[in-house]
Design a protein around this motif. Structure first.
Motif, PDB file in Angstrom:
ATOM      1  N   ASP A 182      -3.954  -8.712  10.916  1.00 54.73           N
ATOM      2  CA  ASP A 182      -4.142  -7.285  10.628  1.00 54.73           C
ATOM      3  C   ASP A 182      -2.927  -6.424  11.000  1.00 54.73           C
ATOM      4  O   ASP A 182      -3.049  -5.208  11.114  1.00 54.73           O
ATOM      5  N   ARG A 183      -1.781  -7.051  11.225  1.00 52.68           N
ATOM      6  CA  ARG A 183      -0.574  -6.248  11.444  1.00 52.68           C
ATOM      7  C   ARG A 183      -0.199  -5.554  10.145  1.00 52.68           C
ATOM      8  O   ARG A 183      -0.378  -6.093   9.051  1.00 52.68           O
ATOM      9  N   GLU A 184       0.347  -4.343  10.256  1.00 54.04           N
ATOM     10  CA  GLU A 184       0.854  -3.634   9.096  1.00 54.04           C
ATOM     11  C   GLU A 184       2.319  -3.301   9.324  1.00 54.04           C
ATOM     12  O   GLU A 184       2.680  -2.721  10.355  1.00 54.04           O
ATOM     13  N   HIS A 185       3.139  -3.700   8.383  1.00 56.61           N
ATOM     14  CA  HIS A 185       4.577  -3.486   8.475  1.00 56.61           C
ATOM     15  C   HIS A 185       4.935  -2.269   7.632  1.00 56.61           C
ATOM     16  O   HIS A 185       4.585  -2.185   6.450  1.00 56.61           O
ATOM     17  N   LEU A 186       5.654  -1.346   8.255  1.00 55.04           N
ATOM     18  CA  LEU A 186       5.967  -0.065   7.621  1.00 55.04           C
ATOM     19  C   LEU A 186       7.412  -0.042   7.129  1.00 55.04           C
ATOM     20  O   LEU A 186       8.334  -0.407   7.854  1.00 55.04           O
ATOM     21  N   ARG A 239       0.465  -5.455   4.671  1.00 52.79           N
ATOM     22  CA  ARG A 239      -0.439  -6.017   5.667  1.00 52.79           C
ATOM     23  C   ARG A 239      -0.096  -7.488   5.893  1.00 52.79           C
ATOM     24  O   ARG A 239      -0.068  -8.277   4.951  1.00 52.79           O
ATOM     25  N   TRP A 271      -2.479   0.900  -4.443  1.00 44.10           N
ATOM     26  CA  TRP A 271      -1.950  -0.438  -4.162  1.00 44.10           C
ATOM     27  C   TRP A 271      -1.044  -0.867  -5.306  1.00 44.10           C
ATOM     28  O   TRP A 271      -1.345  -0.625  -6.484  1.00 44.10           O
ATOM     29  N   PHE A 293       3.357   0.232   3.119  1.00 42.62           N
ATOM     30  CA  PHE A 293       2.772  -0.649   4.124  1.00 42.62           C
ATOM     31  C   PHE A 293       2.509  -2.026   3.523  1.00 42.62           C
ATOM     32  O   PHE A 293       2.010  -2.139   2.399  1.00 42.62           O
ATOM     33  N   ARG A 330       0.845  -1.198   0.000  1.00 41.70           N
ATOM     34  CA  ARG A 330       0.000   0.000   0.000  1.00 41.70           C
ATOM     35  C   ARG A 330       0.877   1.243   0.000  1.00 41.70           C
ATOM     36  O   ARG A 330       1.753   1.391   0.837  1.00 41.70           O
TER      37      ARG A 330
END
Length: 251
Positions: free
Chosen positions: A112-116, A108, A88, A106, A82
């Motif tokens: 529902d964790r989002e890794h930055l 996902r 996307w 991001f 994202r």
């Protein structure tokens, strides 16, 4: 707690260099043509480790490449990446160029964790833009609409202006019915609604707004084109809640 962020502070770097920051650490890469930077879960095989404890993140999830004087991001993983403005990037899609300055990515993952992954492309001076604490606030770019376009888009986007949780555009048929109540002699019909909305989308797309063309959103399109249009009009304050007063005659 690690509160480091490229959104707040960027070390001096060579003009055109890219700085990448994840929980695992930070790297800075000079703008050498053909240079690439891999990111993903498998720390031994990537330059930037992202989501190393999350098996939903691919071992090599993406790639930054320096080409034609710009940095490009490619998705090589299973899950989409994202980007800002709700864009996307999927696997096997064309790479996306990074603008100068700050770009967060991001991924996902599980539960529902989002890794930055934070990215910063240094501008011509190689540093963060100067602070402008006392500068005059710049107004948003409002889009110019004709009176008929404005009325139509208020009707179409009334749920957005009412702050509904998950708004969707009013259907074309229902919009035409409302417009005929407001302007009985104006000849509103579904085709006129369709053509006028399409004209506005084309005009904003030509001016650089993303997500207003079928090829930019993919199939099935559904309401995505008009949803993106209405969100842009609301975020730019081209449409504002007081515009709902235009619907008062039929309330």
């Amino acid at each position: 707690m690690n509160t480091e962020s490229l959104a707040r502070d960027v070390p001096r770097a060579a003009p055109g260099a890219v700085v990448a920051l994840a929980v695992s650490g930070r790297i800075s890469v000079d703008p050498v043509e053909g240079r690439s930077v891999r990111f993903g879960r498998n720390r031994p095989d990537v330059e930037v480790c992202v989501g190393e404890t999350d098996p939903r993140v691919s071992r090599q999830h993406g790639l930054l490449t320096r080409r034609a004087g710009r940095w490009w991001v490619t998705n090589t993983g299973r899950l989409p990446i994202r980007l800002p403005k709700t864009r996307w990037l999927f696997r096997d899609e064309d790479p996306v160029p990074l603008p100068d300055g700050y770009t967060p990515l991001f991924i996902r993952g599980s539960h529902d964790r989002e890794h930055l992954l934070e990215l910063y492309v240094a501008g011509e001076d190689g540093h963060h833009p100067a602070t402008r604490h006392s500068a005059v606030t710049q107004p948003p770019k409002r889009w110019r609409l004709t009176p008929d376009e404005h009325l139509l888009l208020v009707v179409l986007g009334q749920r957005y202006l009412l702050h509904e949780a998950n708004p969707q555009p009013v259907s074309r048929q229902h919009a035409a019915e409302i417009l005929n109540e407001l302007q009985p002699d104006a000849g509103w019909g579904v085709k006129r609604v369709e053509h006028m909305v399409a004209d506005v989308r084309a005009r904003l797309s030509a001016a650089g707004v993303h997500g207003l063309l079928r090829e930019e959103v993919g199939e099935p399109v559904g309401n995505a084109l008009n949803d993106n249009l209405l969100r842009e009009l609301v975020l730019s304050t081209t449409l504002v809640p007081p515009d709902l007063a235009l619907l008062d005659p039929i309330s």
